[in-house]
Scaffold this motif. Structure first.
Motif, PDB file in Angstrom:
ATOM      1  N   GLU A  58      -3.174  -6.205   1.338  1.00  0.00           N
ATOM      2  CA  GLU A  58      -4.329  -5.679   2.072  1.00  0.00           C
ATOM      3  C   GLU A  58      -5.637  -6.242   1.511  1.00  0.00           C
ATOM      4  OE1 GLU A  58      -4.537  -3.461   4.862  1.00  0.00           O
ATOM      5  OE2 GLU A  58      -2.478  -4.227   4.982  1.00  0.00           O
TER       6      GLU A  58
ATOM      7  N   LYS B 251      -8.351  -8.485   3.386  1.00  0.00           N
ATOM      8  CA  LYS B 251      -9.726  -7.979   3.448  1.00  0.00           C
ATOM      9  C   LYS B 251     -10.729  -9.029   2.994  1.00  0.00           C
ATOM     10  CE  LYS B 251     -10.604  -3.540   2.760  1.00  0.00           C
ATOM     11  NZ  LYS B 251     -10.836  -2.226   2.133  1.00  0.00           N
TER      12      LYS B 251
ATOM     13  N   LYS C 191     -17.871  -1.110  -2.653  1.00  0.00           N
ATOM     14  CA  LYS C 191     -17.938   0.121  -1.874  1.00  0.00           C
ATOM     15  C   LYS C 191     -17.001   0.099  -0.675  1.00  0.00           C
ATOM     16  CE  LYS C 191     -22.665   0.986  -3.291  1.00  0.00           C
ATOM     17  NZ  LYS C 191     -24.047   1.088  -2.885  1.00  0.00           N
ATOM     18  N   ASN C 192     -16.553  -1.065  -0.252  1.00  0.00           N
ATOM     19  CA  ASN C 192     -15.650  -1.184   0.884  1.00  0.00           C
ATOM     20  C   ASN C 192     -14.193  -1.000   0.477  1.00  0.00           C
ATOM     21  OD1 ASN C 192     -18.047  -3.283   1.427  1.00  0.00           O
ATOM     22  ND2 ASN C 192     -17.402  -2.332   3.336  1.00  0.00           N
ATOM     23  N   LEU C 193     -13.939  -0.773  -0.787  1.00  0.00           N
ATOM     24  CA  LEU C 193     -12.574  -0.645  -1.277  1.00  0.00           C
ATOM     25  C   LEU C 193     -12.239   0.816  -1.527  1.00  0.00           C
ATOM     26  CD1 LEU C 193     -12.599  -3.542  -3.902  1.00  0.00           C
ATOM     27  CD2 LEU C 193     -11.916  -3.647  -1.504  1.00  0.00           C
ATOM     28  N   THR C 194     -10.975   1.154  -1.303  1.00  0.00           N
ATOM     29  CA  THR C 194     -10.527   2.506  -1.614  1.00  0.00           C
ATOM     30  C   THR C 194     -10.419   2.653  -3.126  1.00  0.00           C
ATOM     31  OG1 THR C 194      -8.183   1.949  -1.617  1.00  0.00           O
ATOM     32  CG2 THR C 194      -9.158   2.555   0.524  1.00  0.00           C
ATOM     33  N   ASP C 195     -10.330   3.884  -3.584  1.00  0.00           N
ATOM     34  CA  ASP C 195     -10.161   4.125  -5.022  1.00  0.00           C
ATOM     35  C   ASP C 195      -8.894   3.450  -5.532  1.00  0.00           C
ATOM     36  OD1 ASP C 195     -12.489   5.603  -5.095  1.00  0.00           O
ATOM     37  OD2 ASP C 195     -11.468   7.551  -4.998  1.00  0.00           O
ATOM     38  N   ARG C 196      -7.819   3.533  -4.760  1.00  0.00           N
ATOM     39  CA  ARG C 196      -6.552   2.928  -5.170  1.00  0.00           C
ATOM     40  C   ARG C 196      -6.687   1.412  -5.243  1.00  0.00           C
ATOM     41  NH1 ARG C 196      -2.948   4.899  -8.102  1.00  0.00           N
ATOM     42  NH2 ARG C 196      -2.292   6.540  -6.704  1.00  0.00           N
ATOM     43  N   GLN C 197      -7.374   0.798  -4.291  1.00  0.00           N
ATOM     44  CA  GLN C 197      -7.583  -0.645  -4.316  1.00  0.00           C
ATOM     45  C   GLN C 197      -8.393  -1.044  -5.549  1.00  0.00           C
ATOM     46  OE1 GLN C 197      -9.318  -1.128  -0.401  1.00  0.00           O
ATOM     47  NE2 GLN C 197      -7.393  -1.845   0.459  1.00  0.00           N
ATOM     48  N   GLN C 198      -9.379  -0.236  -5.894  1.00  0.00           N
ATOM     49  CA  GLN C 198     -10.162  -0.500  -7.106  1.00  0.00           C
ATOM     50  C   GLN C 198      -9.268  -0.455  -8.340  1.00  0.00           C
ATOM     51  OE1 GLN C 198     -13.332  -1.189  -7.970  1.00  0.00           O
ATOM     52  NE2 GLN C 198     -14.417  -1.026  -6.038  1.00  0.00           N
ATOM     53  N   GLU C 199      -8.384   0.547  -8.403  1.00  0.00           N
ATOM     54  CA  GLU C 199      -7.479   0.672  -9.553  1.00  0.00           C
ATOM     55  C   GLU C 199      -6.544  -0.528  -9.649  1.00  0.00           C
ATOM     56  OE1 GLU C 199      -6.901   5.510  -9.830  1.00  0.00           O
ATOM     57  OE2 GLU C 199      -5.694   4.390  -8.396  1.00  0.00           O
TER      58      GLU C 199
ATOM     59  N   HIS D 204      -0.835  -3.075  -1.395  1.00  0.00           N
ATOM     60  CA  HIS D 204      -2.276  -2.992  -1.679  1.00  0.00           C
ATOM     61  C   HIS D 204      -2.864  -4.383  -1.922  1.00  0.00           C
ATOM     62  CE1 HIS D 204      -2.905   1.292  -1.628  1.00  0.00           C
ATOM     63  NE2 HIS D 204      -1.912   1.496  -2.478  1.00  0.00           N
TER      64      HIS D 204
END
Length: 146
Positions: A120, A124, A81-89, A117
């Motif tokens: 980052e 993180k 949940k702490n990740l952006t959608d792009r980071q998840q992708e 990314h």
């Protein structure tokens, strides 16, 4: 960081025990003698960009035992949940063994953006290597396994 600072393993062994043993011994990559020349060269080229070279199909073997020798590494505990959608992708594709270039093509991004990314994400999670990120991601179910 130059190529000479990396210690990748070049081997014919594809089993989990040898993979783990190589990383425990300090290898920062794991390449197979049977790899296609183009893939092998891409992995070596990635070393200059700070990537840890690893045969793409072996990435899926990492979470099983690889993390055991990293237990003393202090990792930040974050949920997906702490990740952006792009980071998840990006993480999803990285854990499938894709290179930075392949991720960029699939997500229609510049390779430099993918590297940003991943940098980052490493920051993180308090990690320093791509293989650590892949292992941590899979071990903590931050992406869906295919």
């Amino acid at each position: 960081m130059s190529i000479r600072e990396y210690l990748p393993m070049l081997t014919a062994f594809e089993d989990e025990e040898n993979l783990l043993a190589a990383f425990q011994a300090g290898a920062e990559g794991y390449l197979l003698k049977t790899m296609e020349p183009e893939s092998f060269l891409w992995q070596l080229t990635g070393m200059n960009a700070g990537e840890s070279p690893i045969a793409p199909h072996l990435v899926k073997q990492l979470p099983h035992k690889f993390i055991q020798y990293k237990e003393n590494t202090k990792l930040h505990t974050l949920s997906g949940k702490n990740l952006t959608d792009r980071q998840q992708e990006v993480l999803q594709l990285l854990t499938q063994g894709l290179t930075y270039r392949e991720i960029a093509i699939q997500l229609k991004l510049k390779e430099a953006t993918v590297k940003y990314h991943i940098k980052e994400l490493l920051t993180k999670f308090g990690l320093s290597k791509r293989t650590q990120l892949i292992t941590y991601t899979l071990r903590n179910d931050l992406v869906k396994r295919k």
